[in-house]
Design a protein around this motif. Structure first.
Motif, mmCIF file in Angstrom:
data_model
loop_
_atom_site.group_PDB
_atom_site.id
_atom_site.type_symbol
_atom_site.label_atom_id
_atom_site.label_comp_id
_atom_site.label_asym_id
_atom_site.label_seq_id
_atom_site.Cartn_x
_atom_site.Cartn_y
_atom_site.Cartn_z
ATOM 1 N N CYS A 66 -7.977 -73.763 30.938
ATOM 2 C CA CYS A 66 -8.166 -72.178 31.278
ATOM 3 C C CYS A 66 -8.863 -72.486 32.621
ATOM 4 O O CYS A 66 -8.463 -71.284 33.138
ATOM 5 C CB CYS A 66 -9.048 -71.554 30.188
ATOM 6 S SG CYS A 66 -8.235 -70.916 28.762
ATOM 7 N N ARG A 112 0.974 -72.620 25.398
ATOM 8 C CA ARG A 112 -0.314 -73.129 24.490
ATOM 9 C C ARG A 112 -1.042 -71.900 23.894
ATOM 10 O O ARG A 112 -1.906 -72.045 23.299
ATOM 11 C CB ARG A 112 -0.974 -73.937 25.532
ATOM 12 C CG ARG A 112 -1.572 -73.151 26.749
ATOM 13 C CD ARG A 112 -2.377 -74.318 27.556
ATOM 14 N NE ARG A 112 -3.250 -73.441 28.630
ATOM 15 C CZ ARG A 112 -4.509 -73.312 28.449
ATOM 16 N NH1 ARG A 112 -5.117 -73.767 27.129
ATOM 17 N NH2 ARG A 112 -5.091 -72.417 29.284
ATOM 18 N N ALA A 139 -8.720 -66.755 27.785
ATOM 19 C CA ALA A 139 -9.213 -67.507 26.801
ATOM 20 C C ALA A 139 -7.816 -68.201 26.070
ATOM 21 O O ALA A 139 -6.667 -67.781 26.355
ATOM 22 C CB ALA A 139 -9.885 -66.849 25.683
ATOM 23 N N CYS A 140 -8.250 -69.267 25.403
ATOM 24 C CA CYS A 140 -7.049 -69.936 24.560
ATOM 25 C C CYS A 140 -7.753 -70.367 23.350
ATOM 26 O O CYS A 140 -8.705 -70.243 23.177
ATOM 27 C CB CYS A 140 -6.558 -71.161 25.363
ATOM 28 S SG CYS A 140 -7.599 -72.586 25.387
ATOM 29 N N CYS A 167 -12.226 -73.678 28.862
ATOM 30 C CA CYS A 167 -12.072 -75.133 28.602
ATOM 31 C C CYS A 167 -11.233 -75.510 29.974
ATOM 32 O O CYS A 167 -11.154 -74.730 30.894
ATOM 33 C CB CYS A 167 -10.908 -75.295 27.313
ATOM 34 S SG CYS A 167 -9.515 -74.557 27.894
ATOM 35 N N CYS A 178 -10.940 -72.459 23.533
ATOM 36 C CA CYS A 178 -11.908 -72.102 24.107
ATOM 37 C C CYS A 178 -12.549 -70.493 23.608
ATOM 38 O O CYS A 178 -13.530 -69.948 24.217
ATOM 39 C CB CYS A 178 -12.210 -72.271 25.703
ATOM 40 S SG CYS A 178 -11.051 -71.374 26.440
HETATM 41 ZN ZN LIG Z 1 -8.957 -72.269 27.215
#
Ligand SMILES: [Zn+2]
Ligand SMILES: [Zn+2]
Length: 762
Positions: free
Chosen positions: A161, A121, A179-180, A158, A183
């Motif tokens: 996460c 992801r 983070a991703c 998020c 978010c």
């Molecule tokens: Zn995230």
């Protein structure tokens, strides 16, 4: 037997996955209790089987997480309370103390794998990090280190996460900057007045800009870099013009060691250093099939290479399957001349003026931090600049220190804070001639006070009456004492301290550099000191030569060569390179200055002697960057066989019972060789050999006088690999123990640490 224990762990134990590691280890061993951060360090309350607790403590000591540094473990046993389960206690916001702020870490292998895995992801996520990698020092606002105390606080996690953050079995358990794509921060690309492009589109635009032979500014970990295609000579020239940097070597960034090996001679030690988590620029010899722009490192045999160290840089160089772009990028700090690196979002307009396009993002950089620079010599590493990846980690003190600030020198400034067993060297600050650098010094200093908790009771500074760092120290001292420390004494003390010497026994300190204010008002720089931390005796020095016109003599080595010729009683004949390089009018002014002493200051500088020989051999008459003449002289001399001859320094005993090594005998011999048409590279090699032998002769003299056989080699001249390796070999053969810096540079960037030790020993 069931018992309870309180275990307190000190060291680099915050922001390195320590609490999750404790949680996992305790759970595995069937222990219950809790772990939390406190002013004391990491505090673990644990209970269960006594042998399991022993095993637990051993694991903490011997197998901590990769980024942790365990300095001490205290354990106190008590009767068990019957606790169940194991929990991580959130950090108490009021807790401050001697827990160490971590340094920035290059992207780890796990994150790199995820970055390139289409099923992950975080595939192609420019801000991928985990417990084991990512920005730290440059984003930490205050201690203790938690997400809320970093510039990542503006990006709420998020749900996905957040789940990773609280899962003890996850690599991102309690990793603060994670983070991703959902978010995290976002990339944007700006070119002229066109509307910004964000996300993957920003990367595409940035890479096509580079492919088109233009200059990109890219926001990294510690500031903006200026990047361009390293094979395109035209754009490298263009970049040099915009930076006002005519010839100082530029660093090159590539993806991995394999690509580095196409550019430079990268042995195992160099490869290890390059791919270490600190990811410094490593200086290596250019490879035989070197195909980069000749303007990257003109006139020298070496090139500085670093590997991509953050995900943005990897994406910029391109992942497998991406449209081809430049595989090697010039990567140099975005600034002009001697100004500090641009890093803040407020700098965007100035960055935009320097580059054709800007790849930026909305994760703020709180503290600027330049790239570190390293060279491998023999079996050792020599840091020439200790900055990103190392700051703000402390180095050990050789004895217990009062709370102290040392402000360093005016060139290559770094400062140090110190207390107890720790000394915290700052990141590279720069040359204090620029007002913006002084501002940056002040901002970094106050930030370091807040993240280390050190409140200095005294300030140490250089003896130079006109150093800006020293006047800053005096103006800020209030009622705190200011400890004035001799320049070369501090150089020697720095190496003593790094090697753990407590100062009870003196060392022979050989300090060779360009410029340092001496106790007699002369410019010192070729010194043999018998030194402890408390004081020193000047056993020998290079004979004084008049240095006409201060800075001009440094910028134009031909002036130094003419001064040496004059001093040696040799005529300025027009076939000599420095005479030919000096305009007639300047010659007559210079001659008048030398004859009358007007505007001249005596110097024993070894750096200036290298300049003079570089000029005499026709290598370099004027310089664009510090030590250029000496660096180029070393470059042509390396690997040249000068047997059987070298030059010798005549010895003169002075009135004060010290010895001087007379440079006149060497200058006369160099001119004799020039007249005999000996090639410049052979003269250069003979000169290096002569200086290495001078080191040995001084060591022998010092041993006779003081019975000491530990020899410190320090000062900027010892960045010269040919000299350093040869001097160490000669000393070793003669039964001496040569000592050099371990983490701190031999140049003025390592001075503040020595100032701390001397300033605390009076
Ligand atoms: Zn995230
Ligand atoms: Zn990672």
């Amino acid at each position: 037997m069931m018992i309870a224990s309180r275990v307190i762990v000190r060291g680099v134990v915050q922001g390195v996955g320590f609490r999750p590691f404790v949680h996992a280890t305790a759970t595995e061993l069937g222990l219950s209790g809790s772990v939390g951060n406190s002013a004391l360090g990491v505090v673990i309350d644990i209970e269960g089987d006594g042998e399991a607790i022993d095993a637990f403590v051993a694991r903490v000591r011997n197998r901590p997480p990769p980024l942790a540094r365990v300095e001490s473990i205290e354990r106190e046993d008590s009767p068990p309370l019957g606790r169940q389960g194991f929990c991580i206690i959130e950090t108490d916001a009021g807790a401050v103390g001697r827990t160490l702020a971590p340094a920035d870490v290059g992207i780890c292998d796990d994150c790199l794998r995820e970055l390139t895995d289409p099923s992950d992801r975080r595939y192609r996520h420019p801000f991928i990090t985990c417990t084991n990698c990512g920005p730290r020092f440059t984003i930490i606002e205050s201690m203790p280190y938690d997400r809320a105390a970093t510039t990542m606080k503006r990006f709420p996690l998020c749900a996905n996460c957040a789940a990773e953050y609280v899962d003890p079995s996850d690599r991102r358990f309690h990793a603060q900057p994670i983070a991703c794509p959902e978010c995290g921060p976002t990339l944007s690309f700006v070119e002229g007045d066109a509307p910004a492009v964000t996300g993957e589109g920003a990367l595409l635009r940035a890479r096509s800009l580079l492919r088109d032979g233009k200059i990109l500014a890219v926001k990294g970990i510690g500031g903006f870099h200026m990047a361009c295609d390293a094979r395109d000579d035209r754009v490298v020239h263009d970049l040099r013009e915009r930076k006002h940097r005519p010839s100082k070597p530029l660093a090159v960034m590539v993806r991995d060691v394999r690509e580095a090996r196409a550019l430079g001679v990268v042995g195992d030690a160099e490869a290890d250093a390059m791919s270490s988590r600190e990811r410094p620029i490593v200086l290596v010899a250019k490879a035989s099939g070197y195909t980069l722009s000749p303007s990257i490192a003109p006139g020298i045999p070496d090139i500085g290479i670093m590997l991509a160290y953050n995900p943005i840089q990897h994406l910029l160089l391109g992942l497998a399957g991406d449209a081809a772009g430049p595989a090697a990028l010039v990567m140099t700090s975005a600034n002009i001349g001697g100004e500090p690196i641009l890093y803040s979002d407020d700098d965007l307009e100035r960055v935009g003026d320097l580059a054709d396009g800007v790849l930026t993002h909305n994760r703020p950089i709180l503290m600027p931090c330049d790239d570190s620079v390293m060279r491998i010599f023999g079996s050792g590493r020599q840091l020439l600049r200790r900055s990103r990846g190392y700051a703000p980690l402390p180095v050990a003190a050789p004895f217990d220190l009062p709370p102290t600030l040392a402000v360093g020198a005016d060139l290559k400034n770094t400062f140090c804070l110190a207390e107890g067993a720790y000394v915290w060297p700052s990141q590279h600050i720069g040359d204090m001639g620029d007002l913006a650098v002084i501002d940056s010094f002040a901002a970094s200093e106050s930030h370091f006070e807040s993240i280390t908790g050190v409140v200095p009771h005294q300030i140490a500074c250089d003896e130079h009456p006109r150093y800006r760092s020293s006047s800053w120290a005096r103006s800020r001292s209030g009622d705190r004492p200011v400890r004035v420390v001799g320049h070369h004494h501090a150089h020697v003390a720095s190496v003593m301290g790094e090697n753990g010497r407590d100062g009870s026994e003196p060392v022979l300190g050989i300090a060779f550099d360009g410029t340092g204010y001496g106790a007699d008002g002369a410019v010192w720089g070729g010194e043999l000191l018998l030194a402890t931390y408390k004081g020193y005796r000047r056993l020998a020095h290079l004979g004084y030569v008049p240095l006409p016109g201060g800075d001009a003599g440094v910028e134009r080595p031909y002036r130094m060569a003419l001064a040496h010729l004059w001093h040696a009683g040799l005529d300025w004949e027009s076939d000599l390179a420095p005479v030919a390089a000096c305009p007639p009018r300047e010659q007559s002014v210079l001659l008048h200055q030398l004859a009358t002493g007007f505007g001249c200051v005596d110097t024993s500088s070894m750096g200036r002697l290298f300049d003079a020989v570089s000029s005499l051999t026709g290598v370099r008459q004027s310089v664009d960057y510090e030590a250029q003449a000496a660096i180029e002289l070393e470059g042509i001399s390396r690997g040249v066989d000068c047997a059987p001859s070298r030059y010798t320094f005549d010895w003169v005993q002075s009135d004060d019972d010290s010895w001087t090594a007379d440079p006149r005998s060497v200058i006369r011999a160099v001119v004799r060789d020039l007249r005999a048409k000996v090639p410049a590279d052979v003269i250069g090699a003979r000169f290096h050999e002569s200086v290495a032998h001078l080191v040995l002769e001084w060591a022998i003299r010092g041993r006779e006088l003081a019975g000491v056989d530990e020899v410190v080699l320090t000062g900027g001249v010892f960045q010269n690999p040919l000299l350093l390796v040869r001097a160490c070999a000669l000393l070793g053969e003669a039964g001496f123990t040569p000592l050099t810096g371990l983490q701190l540079p031999p140049n003025d960037g390592g001075l503040a640490y020595g100032q701390v030790l001397v300033g605390s020993s009076s």
